[in-house]
Design a protein around this motif. Sequence first.
Motif, PDB file in Angstrom:
ATOM      1  N   UNK A 106       0.811  -1.220   0.000  1.00 60.12           N
ATOM      2  CA  UNK A 106       0.000   0.000   0.000  1.00 60.12           C
ATOM      3  C   UNK A 106       0.841   1.266   0.000  1.00 60.12           C
ATOM      4  N   UNK A 107       2.136   1.123   0.239  1.00 65.06           N
ATOM      5  CA  UNK A 107       3.008   2.304   0.220  1.00 65.06           C
ATOM      6  C   UNK A 107       3.046   2.914  -1.175  1.00 65.06           C
ATOM      7  N   UNK A 108       3.298   2.063  -2.161  1.00 67.77           N
ATOM      8  CA  UNK A 108       3.380   2.556  -3.544  1.00 67.77           C
ATOM      9  C   UNK A 108       2.098   2.323  -4.333  1.00 67.77           C
ATOM     10  N   UNK A 109       1.273   1.385  -3.858  1.00 71.23           N
ATOM     11  CA  UNK A 109       0.019   1.072  -4.555  1.00 71.23           C
ATOM     12  C   UNK A 109      -1.120   1.125  -3.552  1.00 71.23           C
ATOM     13  N   UNK A 110      -1.643   2.290  -3.285  1.00 71.93           N
ATOM     14  CA  UNK A 110      -2.616   2.453  -2.206  1.00 71.93           C
ATOM     15  C   UNK A 110      -3.928   1.718  -2.417  1.00 71.93           C
ATOM     16  N   UNK A 111      -4.222   1.270  -3.635  1.00 69.55           N
ATOM     17  CA  UNK A 111      -5.496   0.598  -3.882  1.00 69.55           C
ATOM     18  C   UNK A 111      -5.389  -0.932  -3.825  1.00 69.55           C
ATOM     19  N   UNK A 112      -4.187  -1.432  -3.623  1.00 67.15           N
ATOM     20  CA  UNK A 112      -3.997  -2.886  -3.600  1.00 67.15           C
ATOM     21  C   UNK A 112      -4.773  -3.529  -2.466  1.00 67.15           C
ATOM     22  N   UNK A 113      -4.666  -2.950  -1.286  1.00 67.61           N
ATOM     23  CA  UNK A 113      -5.333  -3.534  -0.118  1.00 67.61           C
ATOM     24  C   UNK A 113      -6.842  -3.577  -0.325  1.00 67.61           C
ATOM     25  N   UNK A 114      -7.412  -2.496  -0.866  1.00 65.35           N
ATOM     26  CA  UNK A 114      -8.854  -2.468  -1.107  1.00 65.35           C
ATOM     27  C   UNK A 114      -9.273  -3.554  -2.098  1.00 65.35           C
ATOM     28  N   UNK A 115      -8.463  -3.729  -3.152  1.00 65.48           N
ATOM     29  CA  UNK A 115      -8.823  -4.723  -4.161  1.00 65.48           C
ATOM     30  C   UNK A 115      -8.705  -6.150  -3.614  1.00 65.48           C
ATOM     31  N   UNK A 116      -7.639  -6.406  -2.844  1.00 62.88           N
ATOM     32  CA  UNK A 116      -7.470  -7.742  -2.268  1.00 62.88           C
ATOM     33  C   UNK A 116      -8.608  -8.050  -1.300  1.00 62.88           C
ATOM     34  N   UNK A 117      -8.971  -7.087  -0.472  1.00 64.34           N
ATOM     35  CA  UNK A 117     -10.102  -7.285   0.443  1.00 64.34           C
ATOM     36  C   UNK A 117     -11.387  -7.561  -0.336  1.00 64.34           C
ATOM     37  N   UNK A 118     -11.573  -6.836  -1.433  1.00 67.20           N
ATOM     38  CA  UNK A 118     -12.735  -7.039  -2.286  1.00 67.20           C
ATOM     39  C   UNK A 118     -12.703  -8.428  -2.916  1.00 67.20           C
ATOM     40  N   UNK A 119     -11.499  -8.878  -3.260  1.00 64.88           N
ATOM     41  CA  UNK A 119     -11.321 -10.146  -3.949  1.00 64.88           C
ATOM     42  C   UNK A 119     -11.630 -11.347  -3.069  1.00 64.88           C
ATOM     43  N   UNK A 120     -11.257 -11.273  -1.799  1.00 66.12           N
ATOM     44  CA  UNK A 120     -11.402 -12.441  -0.921  1.00 66.12           C
ATOM     45  C   UNK A 120     -12.668 -12.398  -0.081  1.00 66.12           C
TER      46      UNK A 120
END
Length: 339
Positions: A259-273
């Motif tokens: 999330x440091x360089x890609x702030x939307x990664x965490x949101x997408x992973x949470x959405x994915x699982x």
Amino acid sequence: MLDKRYTPRIQMSPPRPGQILLRRLLILVMMLVGILALFWFERDGLKDNLDGQLSFTDVLYFTAVTISTVGYGDIVPVSETARLLDAAVVTPLRLLMWFIFLGTAYELVLQRWLEQFRMKLLQKNLENHLVICGYGHSGQSAASEAVAKGTDHRQIIILDRDKIRLDLAVEAGFIGIYGDACQIESLKNCNIERARAILVCVGRDDSTALAVLTIRQISKQVRIICNVEQQENASLIYQAGANTTITPAVVGGFLMANSISSPRVADYVNDLISATGQVQLVERPATEREIGKLAGELHPNIVVRVYRGHDAIGFWEGERARIQKGDMLMEIRATRDAN
């Protein structure tokens, strides 16, 4: 399948007869002493029809007979105060005493019989269910997510030795069983031989390893998924017999770093699982019509990985990613809400 008319129940810890009897005996003794004192001070209002004399033994006898029955008529209250005392104090305490006797009989005999009957009914009807050992934060999240993904509340057993947590589980609609995931008897009460999977969320890696060993002693086939606190313990828990281990601290660290360089990664992973997200990550076997095609050619869902035996093949690996019979596919699919 579980009978839909079955109501989830909580299996409480076995009563301790010694403690129950001692506590109830103390209450009865206090009642007896209290009433004896009242009648002793009001002994002038009592009449002995046998010899006309009242001793301490006579008052003790009258107290015992009056609190347990309506009396035999050999000693009777004759004054207004004594009769009022008998009607307003002794009669309610007499009813209380019988409630104590009946309650003790229920807790020590009838309740245990009813719990054994319900346990037999549970073991007879329940199969292909989910067992969650431990109803802490991880266990609660896992249970909620399982329901969101389509598992019936009545197909989920919560095994815990914390009565407060079990109360929460039962209030949520799950089947709560009091017990220890490291004890064979508790696990057998959950009918783990016929379970679809067991989630071990006990909060300690040493207890998790012991629970896995105990489960494997009962069943060699059931799928075991473990919450592991320390990553270095994951290999030991695998060796004990776990099929999958999850280390929340490590997964959380990965997401934080990304999330440091890609702030939307965490949101997408949470959405994915999550079952409530717009997309889902699903594992499924390859179908007949998909055999011979490249993973990247499949649609409308996106196949991101092909599992062939112990090999994990990415969709970008060309001919290696051509689907074969027996392959398992990991795909991203849109949920109904997204459609």
